[in-house]
Design an enzyme around this catalytic site. Structure first.
Site, PDB file in Angstrom:
ATOM      1  N   LYS A  92       2.234   8.024   3.537  1.00  0.00           N
ATOM      2  CA  LYS A  92       1.497   6.861   3.041  1.00  0.00           C
ATOM      3  C   LYS A  92       0.041   6.815   3.516  1.00  0.00           C
ATOM      4  CE  LYS A  92       4.985   3.543   1.671  1.00  0.00           C
ATOM      5  NZ  LYS A  92       6.258   4.176   2.091  1.00  0.00           N
ATOM      6  N   GLU A 114       0.517  -6.309   0.405  1.00  0.00           N
ATOM      7  CA  GLU A 114       1.842  -6.796   0.782  1.00  0.00           C
ATOM      8  C   GLU A 114       2.589  -5.621   1.398  1.00  0.00           C
ATOM      9  OE1 GLU A 114       1.078  -5.782  -2.194  1.00  0.00           O
ATOM     10  OE2 GLU A 114       2.629  -4.250  -2.461  1.00  0.00           O
ATOM     11  N   SER A 380       9.054  13.316   3.450  1.00  0.00           N
ATOM     12  CA  SER A 380       7.961  12.352   3.323  1.00  0.00           C
ATOM     13  C   SER A 380       7.632  11.597   4.606  1.00  0.00           C
ATOM     14  CB  SER A 380       8.282  11.360   2.204  1.00  0.00           C
ATOM     15  OG  SER A 380       9.546  10.763   2.407  1.00  0.00           O
TER      16      SER A 380
END
Ligand SMILES: *Cc1c(COP(=O)(O)O)cnc(C)c1O
Length: 397
Positions: A92, A114, A380
């Site tokens: 991310k 958010e 990931s």
């Protein structure tokens, strides 16, 4: 890289999916983001700064690793792209650093978003600290109670965590709350979306920032083996880590691409989050995509053991890639995921995120059915965030 240049079209459509369905007050702000992005992606200063950050701050390139023990176990060749070794522990940060750099070049002082499980919030708070920006993260009260360690991390990183206490007190309400707050300060702030979802230009922008994984992995894999993998796979929540790794191989027709989504506890609506398998065209959060919906067409409740995968929609580009047939989609259950989580930990010395364990569970299953084949799986993120939950509920494997 013709594919990356051709899609989406100017209005942000991948075939029938995508677009930007915004309240009129937000339209000029998204137009401003789009224009800035188009300009900056051709700016040598911007690209050089991003390159510097990736190398010296994030620690890129992350390795491609030959999982020799699991490969021997299943009788096929499994390789992992190690995004667990990317700074802050998951892929991310690749798009959060890009979004924050964009915000800096636009003269913004604040990042708003958010977060559900807190992973996007932590990555964005990390980027905000790096750039010396303010960071405001909206999070449902239920999620705040469930994800205490990530709330602590965000606060240590200097973010203002805004508790959302209306409706279901979870991700959907956090999105509404964050949008509301953004509306009142859009001159100073940018809304930083956490996956390849949301209104145009975010699906395109986040994919392009994440494509660094696929471009690195293609080169690394070629250097290791002298050829390309037969198969590339990644888990799909919103779909950013999958599109990032697929981007390196999408123009290679001989490489088959596989997205893996959560089958959760079963095929009944509410028990899973398998949007690609069971979804129908619909609309969520300002864009068109495949969607799990109830009889009235509203987003349905979803479940996955991996909280980063439980989203009733999916990126518009995945919706398109399914229709076009370029990517195959598969669903993996909570139980298969847990089994893989323990095996990867024991056999390779890598504790994966439960999200990533979905992709590797599929790779192991497919490898057993197809001896000798080569599979590159995107790992990931790391599993630190999941170990308390897993060991309390299921023991040590
Ligand atoms: C958030 C997250 C995902 C799912 O998001 P995508 O946008 O589908 O990539 C997958 N893995 C990890 C480790 C995550 O934190």
């Amino acid at each position: 890289m013709s594919y990356l240049k051709d899609l989406p079209n100017k209005e942000g459509y991948f075939g029938e999916f995508g677009g930007a369905f915004l309240p009129p007050e937000l339209e000029p702000h998204f137009a401003e983001i789009e224009q800035a992005y188009r300009r900056l992606m051709r700016s040598a200063d911007f690209l050089n700064e991003l390159r510097y950050i990736r190398k010296h701050y994030q620690g890129r390139p992350t390795p491609v690793y030959y999982a020799h023990n699991l490969s021997a176990d299943v009788g096929a060749h499994l390789y992992f792209k190690r995004e667990d070794l990317n700074h802050s522990g998951a892929h991310k940060l690749n798009h959060c650093m890009g979004e924050a750099l964009l915000a800096k070049h636009m003269g913004k002082k604040k990042l708003i978003a958010e977060t559900g499980a807190g992973q996007h919030g932590v990555a964005l708070a990390t980027a905000a600290a790096y750039f010396g920006m303010e960071c405001e993260i909206h999070m449902g009260e239920i999620d705040i109670a469930k994800e205490a360690p990530n709330v602590t991390r965000m606060k240590l990183l200097g973010a203002n965590v805004v508790p959302v206490g209306f409706g279901g007190c979870s991700l959907k309400e956090a999105v509404d709350s964050a949008f509301q707050s953004y509306l009142s300060q859009a001159d100073e702030a940018i809304f930083a979306i956490g996956s390849v979802v949301g209104p145009h230009p975010f699906p395109q922008m986040v994919r392009n920032f994440q494509s660094v994984m696929g471009l690195e992995a293609r080169e690394q894999y070629l250097e290791m083996t002298g050829e390309l993998p037969d198969h590339v796979t990644a888990c799909v929540g919103g779909g950013s880590n999958a599109l990032g790794i697929f981007a390196g191989f999408i123009d290679d027709d001989d490489v088959q691409l596989h997205g893996v989504e959560p089958l959760g506890k079963g095929t009944e609506l509410g028990q899973h989050s398998a949007t690609m398998t069971f979804g129908k065209p619909g609309m969520i959060h300002g864009f068109k995509c495949l969607l799990l919906s109830d009889e009235e067409g509203n987003p349905a409740p979803v479940h996955s053991i991996a909280s980063g995968l439980d989203y009733p929609g999916v990126g518009p580009e995945h919706s398109y890639l399914k229709t076009s047939g370029r990517v195959n989609y598969h669903a993996i259950s909570d139980d298969e995921t847990l089994d893989a989580f323990y095996k990867i930990s024991r056999r390779e010395g890598i504790i994966p995120a439960l999200e990533s364990a979905h992709a590797i569970a599929w790779a192991m299953k497919f490898g057993r059915e197809n001896p000798g084949t080569t599979i590159l799986a995107n790992l990931s993120g790391r599993g630190n965030k999941d170990i308390d939950y897993v060991t309390e509920h299921f023991g040590h494997g």
